[in-house]
Design a protein around this motif. Structure first.
Motif, PDB file in Angstrom:
ATOM      1  N   ARG A 228       0.836  -1.201   0.000  1.00 37.62           N
ATOM      2  CA  ARG A 228       0.000   0.000   0.000  1.00 37.62           C
ATOM      3  C   ARG A 228       0.871   1.251   0.000  1.00 37.62           C
ATOM      4  N   VAL A 229       0.537   2.200  -0.870  1.00 43.25           N
ATOM      5  CA  VAL A 229       1.263   3.474  -0.946  1.00 43.25           C
ATOM      6  C   VAL A 229       0.251   4.615  -1.005  1.00 43.25           C
ATOM      7  N   SER A 230       0.720   5.822  -0.671  1.00 43.44           N
ATOM      8  CA  SER A 230      -0.172   6.998  -0.684  1.00 43.44           C
ATOM      9  C   SER A 230       0.594   8.192  -1.240  1.00 43.44           C
ATOM     10  N   PRO A 231       0.746   8.269  -2.559  1.00 44.16           N
ATOM     11  CA  PRO A 231       1.501   9.364  -3.168  1.00 44.16           C
ATOM     12  C   PRO A 231       0.967  10.742  -2.776  1.00 44.16           C
ATOM     13  N   VAL A 251       7.392   1.767  -8.144  1.00 43.50           N
ATOM     14  CA  VAL A 251       6.692   0.862  -9.055  1.00 43.50           C
ATOM     15  C   VAL A 251       7.678   0.042  -9.889  1.00 43.50           C
ATOM     16  N   SER A 252       8.743   0.681 -10.370  1.00 41.95           N
ATOM     17  CA  SER A 252       9.719  -0.068 -11.182  1.00 41.95           C
ATOM     18  C   SER A 252      10.441  -1.115 -10.342  1.00 41.95           C
ATOM     19  N   GLY A 253      10.598  -0.854  -9.040  1.00 42.62           N
ATOM     20  CA  GLY A 253      11.227  -1.834  -8.165  1.00 42.62           C
ATOM     21  C   GLY A 253      10.306  -2.957  -7.746  1.00 42.62           C
ATOM     22  N   LEU A 254       9.007  -2.650  -7.593  1.00 41.29           N
ATOM     23  CA  LEU A 254       8.051  -3.674  -7.179  1.00 41.29           C
ATOM     24  C   LEU A 254       7.597  -4.555  -8.335  1.00 41.29           C
ATOM     25  N   GLU A 255       7.481  -3.983  -9.528  1.00 44.68           N
ATOM     26  CA  GLU A 255       6.931  -4.697 -10.676  1.00 44.68           C
ATOM     27  C   GLU A 255       7.590  -6.061 -10.918  1.00 44.68           C
ATOM     28  N   PRO A 256       8.934  -6.180 -10.882  1.00 41.48           N
ATOM     29  CA  PRO A 256       9.547  -7.483 -11.174  1.00 41.48           C
ATOM     30  C   PRO A 256       9.305  -8.539 -10.098  1.00 41.48           C
ATOM     31  N   LEU A 257       8.814  -8.144  -8.923  1.00 42.93           N
ATOM     32  CA  LEU A 257       8.644  -9.095  -7.827  1.00 42.93           C
ATOM     33  C   LEU A 257       7.460 -10.034  -8.041  1.00 42.93           C
ATOM     34  N   VAL A 271      -0.676  10.818 -10.934  1.00 44.92           N
ATOM     35  CA  VAL A 271       0.237   9.809 -10.385  1.00 44.92           C
ATOM     36  C   VAL A 271      -0.412   8.434 -10.457  1.00 44.92           C
ATOM     37  N   THR A 272      -1.718   8.367 -10.131  1.00 49.55           N
ATOM     38  CA  THR A 272      -2.430   7.088 -10.255  1.00 49.55           C
ATOM     39  C   THR A 272      -2.369   6.577 -11.688  1.00 49.55           C
ATOM     40  N   GLU A 273      -2.553   7.468 -12.642  1.00 54.06           N
ATOM     41  CA  GLU A 273      -2.518   7.073 -14.058  1.00 54.06           C
ATOM     42  C   GLU A 273      -1.155   6.511 -14.439  1.00 54.06           C
ATOM     43  N   LYS A 274      -0.094   7.141 -13.951  1.00 49.32           N
ATOM     44  CA  LYS A 274       1.250   6.639 -14.269  1.00 49.32           C
ATOM     45  C   LYS A 274       1.501   5.294 -13.606  1.00 49.32           C
ATOM     46  N   ARG A 276      -0.829   3.111 -12.888  1.00 50.15           N
ATOM     47  CA  ARG A 276      -1.651   2.170 -13.644  1.00 50.15           C
ATOM     48  C   ARG A 276      -0.953   1.723 -14.923  1.00 50.15           C
ATOM     49  N   SER A 277      -0.333   2.653 -15.631  1.00 52.48           N
ATOM     50  CA  SER A 277       0.290   2.327 -16.917  1.00 52.48           C
ATOM     51  C   SER A 277       1.570   1.519 -16.767  1.00 52.48           C
ATOM     52  N   ASN A 278       2.154   1.539 -15.564  1.00 52.54           N
ATOM     53  CA  ASN A 278       3.422   0.828 -15.358  1.00 52.54           C
ATOM     54  C   ASN A 278       3.293  -0.374 -14.427  1.00 52.54           C
ATOM     55  N   TRP A 279       2.063  -0.705 -14.066  1.00 54.64           N
ATOM     56  CA  TRP A 279       1.837  -1.814 -13.125  1.00 54.64           C
ATOM     57  C   TRP A 279       1.007  -2.881 -13.813  1.00 54.64           C
ATOM     58  N   SER A 280       1.530  -4.094 -13.908  1.00 54.34           N
ATOM     59  CA  SER A 280       0.864  -5.141 -14.685  1.00 54.34           C
ATOM     60  C   SER A 280      -0.027  -6.047 -13.844  1.00 54.34           C
ATOM     61  N   GLN A 281       0.103  -5.969 -12.513  1.00 54.63           N
ATOM     62  CA  GLN A 281      -0.711  -6.818 -11.645  1.00 54.63           C
ATOM     63  C   GLN A 281      -1.966  -6.063 -11.207  1.00 54.63           C
ATOM     64  N   THR A 282      -2.704  -6.657 -10.292  1.00 52.55           N
ATOM     65  CA  THR A 282      -3.932  -6.041  -9.790  1.00 52.55           C
ATOM     66  C   THR A 282      -3.635  -4.693  -9.128  1.00 52.55           C
ATOM     67  N   LEU A 283      -4.442  -3.700  -9.459  1.00 49.49           N
ATOM     68  CA  LEU A 283      -4.336  -2.392  -8.827  1.00 49.49           C
ATOM     69  C   LEU A 283      -5.610  -2.131  -8.022  1.00 49.49           C
ATOM     70  N   ILE A 284      -5.425  -1.913  -6.725  1.00 51.82           N
ATOM     71  CA  ILE A 284      -6.520  -1.511  -5.840  1.00 51.82           C
ATOM     72  C   ILE A 284      -6.407  -0.013  -5.639  1.00 51.82           C
ATOM     73  N   VAL A 285      -7.487   0.704  -5.803  1.00 55.33           N
ATOM     74  CA  VAL A 285      -7.483   2.141  -5.549  1.00 55.33           C
ATOM     75  C   VAL A 285      -8.474   2.459  -4.438  1.00 55.33           C
TER      76      VAL A 285
END
Length: 358
Positions: A228-231, A251-257, A271-274, A276-285
């Motif tokens: 969980r993050v809160s930009p 996001v770039s560090g978490l994505e490969p995990l 920021v949410t849009e960015k 979303r575009s760089n995260w391939s797994q489930t996104l909870i908002v």
């Protein structure tokens, strides 16, 4: 608009009954030793209709405690008590993740082992006051963690996650990197003035959250881990000017995990849009307080692609049957703020369901 909010969703290997997530909410109802209580069993079981429950913030060590009567997940007794909660939720068909929360500087010596100073990336005192067993008290200047201590906290996160999965029976864990607590304190330049590998650049400031999450994923499997993050959230006196750079690094560090989800407490929509575009797994908002909790608003959050799952906090607090109420367009109970944090079962497990008021 085609309804998706009430349809099943595959969260990795876990099947959710719907796409509504109960967001983590501190309630201060655990025992003084951080052991979950009978009332907590009832509270979470009542809300098992959520597609996914994320528990209140739970400290991975005694040093991680930030408020009175918050639960822990660092002793066998705590894990056994949590097991009663997960069993009760599972018996009702629910799914439940434990949120791992280290409060860092958002604490007080009265809550620390040996009345020690709270720890933080740097010795920067938060503005304001903290709630303690003796009432509100001024925050103190925390002690800056040594590099080896940071590495130890990473290990504590991993061990707490292992206890949560193997002993307490959770479906997964969420690493709390939001709302001004320890990982967020590392991310934000206002609270992180370090000169070692955990400070300085955006990549370095993201390192603690990334290392802690990687350690948790290695301990219990990435398919059981969310973050969980809160930009741009200023809660708990956070000063963060490099939001886009920092969360790009996160996001770039978490994505490969290969984690099961990323949970965003929404700040700037850009920021949410960015993310979303760089995260391939489930996104909870979690739209937090920017949207009224209505079926239409939550459906729109899913329909426009901003989120795969929608997280709601306070509406679940006062409405144990929130999914049922939203499906039927029923009126929602209004929560009593005086009972949000601590107290008795009143305002905790006595909110009526729609069936009880019919």
């Amino acid at each position: 608009m085609t309804s998706t909010l009430f349809t099943p969703y595959s969260l990795g290997r876990i099947e959710l009954a719907n796409r509504l997530v109960m967001a983590p909410m501190t309630r201060n109802r655990a025992g003084a030793d951080g052991v979950p209580t009978d009332s907590m069993v009832t509270y979470y079981a009542q809300r098992a209709g959520a597609g996914l429950i994320v528990t209140e913030g739970t400290q991975p060590s005694a040093v991680g405690q930030g408020y009175p009567n918050t639960p822990g997940i660092h002793t066998a007794e705590q894990a056994a008590a949590w097991r009663r909660i997960t069993d009760a939720v599972h018996e009702r068909g629910g799914r439940i993740f434990l949120q791992l929360m280290h409060a860092g500087r958002i604490s007080h010596p009265s809550l620390q082992p040996g009345a020690g100073l709270p720890v933080a990336p740097s010795a920067v005192r938060p503005a304001g006051q903290v709630f303690t067993a003796e009432g509100l008290q001024d925050f103190v200047e925390p002690r800056a963690l040594e590099t080896a201590e940071v590495e130890q906290i990473v290990r504590e996160f991993a061990e707490a996650a292992r206890l949560a999965i193997e002993q307490a029976g959770f479906d997964g864990v969420e690493v709390h990197g939001a709302n001004g607590y320890l990982p967020h304190q590392f991310l934000a330049e206002g609270t992180n003035q370090r000169s070692d590998r955990y400070g300085g650049s955006a990549d370095n400031r993201a390192r603690f959250l990334l290392e802690a999450t990687a350690a948790v994923a290695e301990a219990v499997g990435a398919e059981r881990v969310g973050v969980r993050v809160s930009p741009a959230n200023t809660f708990n006196d956070i000063v963060e000017h490099e939001t886009e750079e920092v969360y790009a690094a996160v996001v770039s560090g978490l994505e490969p995990l290969g984690l099961t989800y990323l949970h965003v407490v929404e700040g700037p929509p850009s920021v949410t849009e960015k993310i979303r575009s760089n995260w391939s797994q489930t996104l909870i908002v979690n739209p937090a307080f920017s949207l009224e909790t209505t079926t239409g608003n939550l459906e729109a959050l899913l329909a426009d692609g901003r989120a795969d799952l929608a997280a709601v906090g306070r509406a679940f607090l006062a409405n144990p049957d929130l999914v049922h109420r939203l499906e039927r367009g029923a009126e929602l109970n209004v929560g009593d703020p005086s009972s949000f944090y601590g107290g008795t079962d009143a305002g905790y497990i006595d909110y009526p369901t729609l069936d009880q008021t019919a």
